[in-house]
Design a protein around this motif. Structure first.
Motif, short mmCIF file in Angstrom:
data_model
loop_
_atom_site.label_atom_id
_atom_site.label_comp_id
_atom_site.label_asym_id
_atom_site.label_seq_id
_atom_site.Cartn_x
_atom_site.Cartn_y
_atom_site.Cartn_z
N MET A 277 0.83 -1.21 0.00
CA MET A 277 0.00 0.00 0.00
C MET A 277 0.86 1.26 0.00
O MET A 277 0.55 2.22 -0.71
N ALA A 278 1.94 1.26 0.78
CA ALA A 278 2.83 2.42 0.82
C ALA A 278 3.43 2.68 -0.57
O ALA A 278 3.56 3.84 -0.99
N GLU A 279 3.79 1.61 -1.27
CA GLU A 279 4.31 1.79 -2.63
C GLU A 279 3.24 2.32 -3.58
O GLU A 279 3.51 3.16 -4.42
N ARG A 280 2.04 1.81 -3.43
CA ARG A 280 0.95 2.17 -4.33
C ARG A 280 0.54 3.64 -4.22
O ARG A 280 0.16 4.26 -5.21
N VAL A 281 0.61 4.21 -3.02
CA VAL A 281 0.12 5.57 -2.81
C VAL A 281 1.24 6.60 -2.69
O VAL A 281 0.99 7.74 -2.33
N ARG A 282 2.46 6.22 -3.04
CA ARG A 282 3.60 7.10 -2.81
C ARG A 282 3.52 8.43 -3.56
O ARG A 282 4.18 9.39 -3.16
N PHE A 283 2.71 8.52 -4.60
CA PHE A 283 2.62 9.77 -5.35
C PHE A 283 1.45 10.64 -4.89
O PHE A 283 1.28 11.75 -5.39
N GLN A 284 0.66 10.15 -3.95
CA GLN A 284 -0.44 10.95 -3.39
C GLN A 284 0.08 11.70 -2.17
O GLN A 284 1.01 11.25 -1.50
N THR A 285 -0.53 12.84 -1.88
CA THR A 285 -0.10 13.61 -0.72
C THR A 285 -1.22 13.68 0.32
O THR A 285 -2.39 13.54 0.01
N ILE A 286 -0.81 13.89 1.57
CA ILE A 286 -1.76 14.05 2.67
C ILE A 286 -2.25 15.49 2.64
O ILE A 286 -1.45 16.43 2.70
N ALA A 287 -3.55 15.66 2.54
CA ALA A 287 -4.13 17.00 2.51
C ALA A 287 -3.76 17.75 3.79
O ALA A 287 -3.89 17.22 4.89
N GLY A 288 -3.27 18.95 3.64
CA GLY A 288 -2.89 19.78 4.77
C GLY A 288 -1.44 19.66 5.15
O GLY A 288 -0.88 20.57 5.75
N LEU A 289 -0.80 18.55 4.85
CA LEU A 289 0.61 18.38 5.20
C LEU A 289 1.54 18.47 3.99
O LEU A 289 2.73 18.73 4.14
N ASP A 290 1.00 18.20 2.82
CA ASP A 290 1.78 18.24 1.58
C ASP A 290 3.00 17.32 1.62
O ASP A 290 4.08 17.69 1.15
N VAL A 291 2.84 16.14 2.21
CA VAL A 291 3.86 15.09 2.18
C VAL A 291 3.20 13.84 1.63
O VAL A 291 1.97 13.69 1.67
N SER A 292 4.00 12.93 1.14
CA SER A 292 3.47 11.69 0.57
C SER A 292 2.71 10.89 1.62
O SER A 292 3.16 10.73 2.75
N ILE A 293 1.57 10.40 1.21
CA ILE A 293 0.76 9.57 2.12
C ILE A 293 1.46 8.24 2.41
O ILE A 293 1.13 7.54 3.37
#
Length: 166
Positions: free
Chosen positions: A116-132
């Motif tokens: 899952m961490a590999e799959r979502v690495r290009f998405q960001t956490i809203a409000g933090l602007d870091v990779s989810i």
């Protein structure tokens, strides 16, 4: 064999203490960010855009890192009645079955958490602007610490459990 057991227990002691220290730090971060959120929302009437997301991520990391200490000290819900009643080989068999189930559970969590961490690495956490992926990374990291702690709990039967009993 005794040297290998001592090495595993020494490594586990260091890693579990590090995981617990990191879990405590994550709790402090969550408390600080939560206090900031309350202050900005109710005193300044201007909610902070990042603190809620940080609290959520810090709590996830806290739980998944802290579980190693809980496993090591027998603080999780367990089959205490059966463990205390069993003696000799039956108790050893119970410990091995419990270890196998724990390793299987955390092995699955590691596998799917990593995926899952590999799959979502290009998405960001809203409000933090870091990779989810940083949030999801808590799953495989916590699983590794938990597996080491479970192994050490079986290898070192003289460590006290949560009730202080050996």
């Amino acid at each position: 064999m005794a040297a290998l057991v001592r090495a595993v227990l020494a490594a586990e002691r260091i890693t579990t203490q590090a995981a617990l220290a990191a879990a405590c730090f994550a709790l402090a971060v969550a408390a600080g960010a939560g206090a900031w959120q309350v202050f900005t929302r109710f005193v300044l009437a201007q909610p902070s855009p990042w603190s809620e997301a940080l609290v959520r991520q810090a709590l996830v990391w806290m739980v998944l890192l802290g579980i190693a200490g809980a496993i090591r000290h027998g603080a999780l819900v367990a089959i205490d009645v059966a463990r205390q009643a069993a003696r000799g080989r039956l108790r050893l068999a119970l410990e091995i079955v419990t270890l196998a189930a724990t390793v299987l559970l955390f092995g699955v969590l590691f596998w799917f958490g990593w995926s899952m961490a590999e799959r979502v690495r290009f998405q960001t956490i809203a409000g933090l602007d870091v990779s989810i992926a940083w949030g999801y990374a808590a799953i495989p990291v916590g699983a590794v610490f938990a597996i080491l702690a479970a192994l050490a709990a079986v290898l070192d039967p003289h460590a006290p459990d949560a009730s202080g009993q050996v």
